[in-house]
Design an enzyme around this catalytic site. Structure first.
Site, PDB file in Angstrom:
ATOM      1  N   SER A  66       0.825  -1.209   0.000  1.00 17.12           N
ATOM      2  CA  SER A  66       0.000   0.000   0.000  1.00 17.12           C
ATOM      3  C   SER A  66       0.859   1.258   0.000  1.00 17.12           C
ATOM      4  CB  SER A  66      -0.905   0.030   1.225  1.00 17.12           C
ATOM      5  OG  SER A  66      -1.780  -1.067   1.234  1.00 17.12           O
TER       6      SER A  66
HETATM    7  N1  SAH Z   1      -1.032  -4.612   3.950  1.00 15.75           N
HETATM    8  C1  SAH Z   1      -0.390  -4.951   2.686  1.00 15.75           C
HETATM    9  C2  SAH Z   1      -1.304  -4.640   1.529  1.00 15.75           C
HETATM   10  C3  SAH Z   1      -1.179  -5.675   0.456  1.00 15.75           C
HETATM   11  S1  SAH Z   1      -2.369  -5.561  -0.847  1.00 15.75           S
HETATM   12  C4  SAH Z   1       0.924  -4.246   2.545  1.00 15.75           C
HETATM   13  O1  SAH Z   1       1.141  -3.232   3.199  1.00 15.75           O
HETATM   14  O2  SAH Z   1       1.765  -4.716   1.778  1.00 15.75           O
HETATM   15  C5  SAH Z   1      -3.720  -6.516  -0.233  1.00 15.75           C
HETATM   16  C6  SAH Z   1      -3.427  -7.925   0.203  1.00 15.75           C
HETATM   17  O3  SAH Z   1      -4.672  -8.534   0.538  1.00 15.75           O
HETATM   18  C7  SAH Z   1      -2.799  -8.812  -0.856  1.00 15.75           C
HETATM   19  O4  SAH Z   1      -1.620  -9.383  -0.358  1.00 15.75           O
HETATM   20  C8  SAH Z   1      -3.865  -9.870  -1.147  1.00 15.75           C
HETATM   21  O5  SAH Z   1      -3.350 -11.130  -1.469  1.00 15.75           O
HETATM   22  C9  SAH Z   1      -4.633  -9.888   0.164  1.00 15.75           C
HETATM   23  N2  SAH Z   1      -6.000 -10.409   0.070  1.00 15.75           N
HETATM   24  C10 SAH Z   1      -6.902 -10.242  -0.937  1.00 15.75           C
HETATM   25  N3  SAH Z   1      -8.060 -10.872  -0.643  1.00 15.75           N
HETATM   26  C11 SAH Z   1      -7.884 -11.464   0.574  1.00 15.75           C
HETATM   27  C12 SAH Z   1      -8.698 -12.283   1.413  1.00 15.75           C
HETATM   28  N4  SAH Z   1      -9.929 -12.637   1.063  1.00 15.75           N
HETATM   29  N5  SAH Z   1      -8.180 -12.702   2.596  1.00 15.75           N
HETATM   30  C13 SAH Z   1      -6.923 -12.365   2.972  1.00 15.75           C
HETATM   31  N6  SAH Z   1      -6.098 -11.604   2.225  1.00 15.75           N
HETATM   32  C14 SAH Z   1      -6.569 -11.163   1.032  1.00 15.75           C
END
Ligand code: SAH
Length: 215
Positions: A66
């Site tokens: 993010s």
């Molecule tokens: N907090 C992370 C953001 C990553 S983007 C950071 O700072 O890097 C969002 C993340 O949510 C991705 O890694 C994706 O795989 C995950 N995601 C998407 N759908 C999901 C679900 N149903 N349950 C758990 N994780 C999920």
């Protein structure tokens, strides 16, 4: 090995924290995490140069780390106090997880992509961050075993607000979740009682989608 932090990186982080302050982030503890955490170690080394720009980046498996402003904004909304139990949906790169750990939270985090889950678990431990529990699973279900949580943060764009997440919130707890299709609206739910949730709709943000499991 590139687990290295340099004065140059530290300087860039200070500038990034300054920029986030100008964009409206006020919480000093949150700004301190931006100054402290080596974000360049959470992304592929080919993006090292850009690690401290206020931008999202690809982290593999079609996901992104993010944008720092978004991380700070969501973290601020949680109003974390030391020792609070916080559930994160979407561990991803682990950067937001590290921010929550540095804020003194007991962190529980769920990731549904196996590859990212494995990589990030190792990285966080290398960097000496100690979340309470990292789960490979489906964020739509939350983590009922350890509920209730003082705060829940969803870091992927949700098509709707999953009921289990509201249910796993402590009374007085806060759920921060981007809802809708590109862009998403940041929603804040505050649980006032067993049955009453106060809802706030805040700014527009862009997240990768929160995916539903097809099993
Ligand atoms: N907090 C992370 C953001 C990553 S983007 C950071 O700072 O890097 C969002 C993340 O949510 C991705 O890694 C994706 O795989 C995950 N995601 C998407 N759908 C999901 C679900 N149903 N349950 C758990 N994780 C999920």
């Amino acid at each position: 090995m590139r687990e290295k932090d340099t004065l140059k990186h530290v300087g860039k982080r200070k500038q990034l924290a300054q920029l986030l302050m100008q964009k409206g982030i006020k919480n000093e503890a949150v700004l301190a995490t931006i100054r402290n955490i080596p974000r360049h170690l959470f992304i592929d080394s080919s993006f090292d140069e850009h690690a401290y720009q206020d931008k999202a980046f690809p982290i593999g498996a079609d996901q992104t780390i993010s944008q720092p402003y978004t991380v700070a904004y969501q973290s601020e909304l949680l109003e974390i106090e030391k020792g609070d139990k916080i559930l994160e949906i979407g561990t991803g790169s682990g950067y937001q997880t590290a921010v929550l750990c540095e804020l003194g939270a007991k962190v529980y985090s769920i990731e549904r992509q196996k590859e990212l889950f494995r990589k990030t678990k190792i990285l966080l431990s290398k960097l000496l961050y100690r979340p309470k529990y990292l789960l490979f699973g489906d964020g739509y279900k939350g983590m009922p075993e350890f509920a209730p949580y003082k705060g829940i943060i969803v870091t992927a764009g949700a098509p709707y607000v999953p009921k289990p997440l509201l249910g796993q919130l402590a009374i007085g707890g806060r759920l921060v979740i981007p809802v809708g299709d590109d862009p998403q609206i940041m929603n804040l739910f505050i649980r006032k009682s067993a049955t009453h949730f106060e809802k706030h709709e805040l700014g527009e943000f862009r997240f990768v989608p929160m995916l539903e499991d097809k099993n």
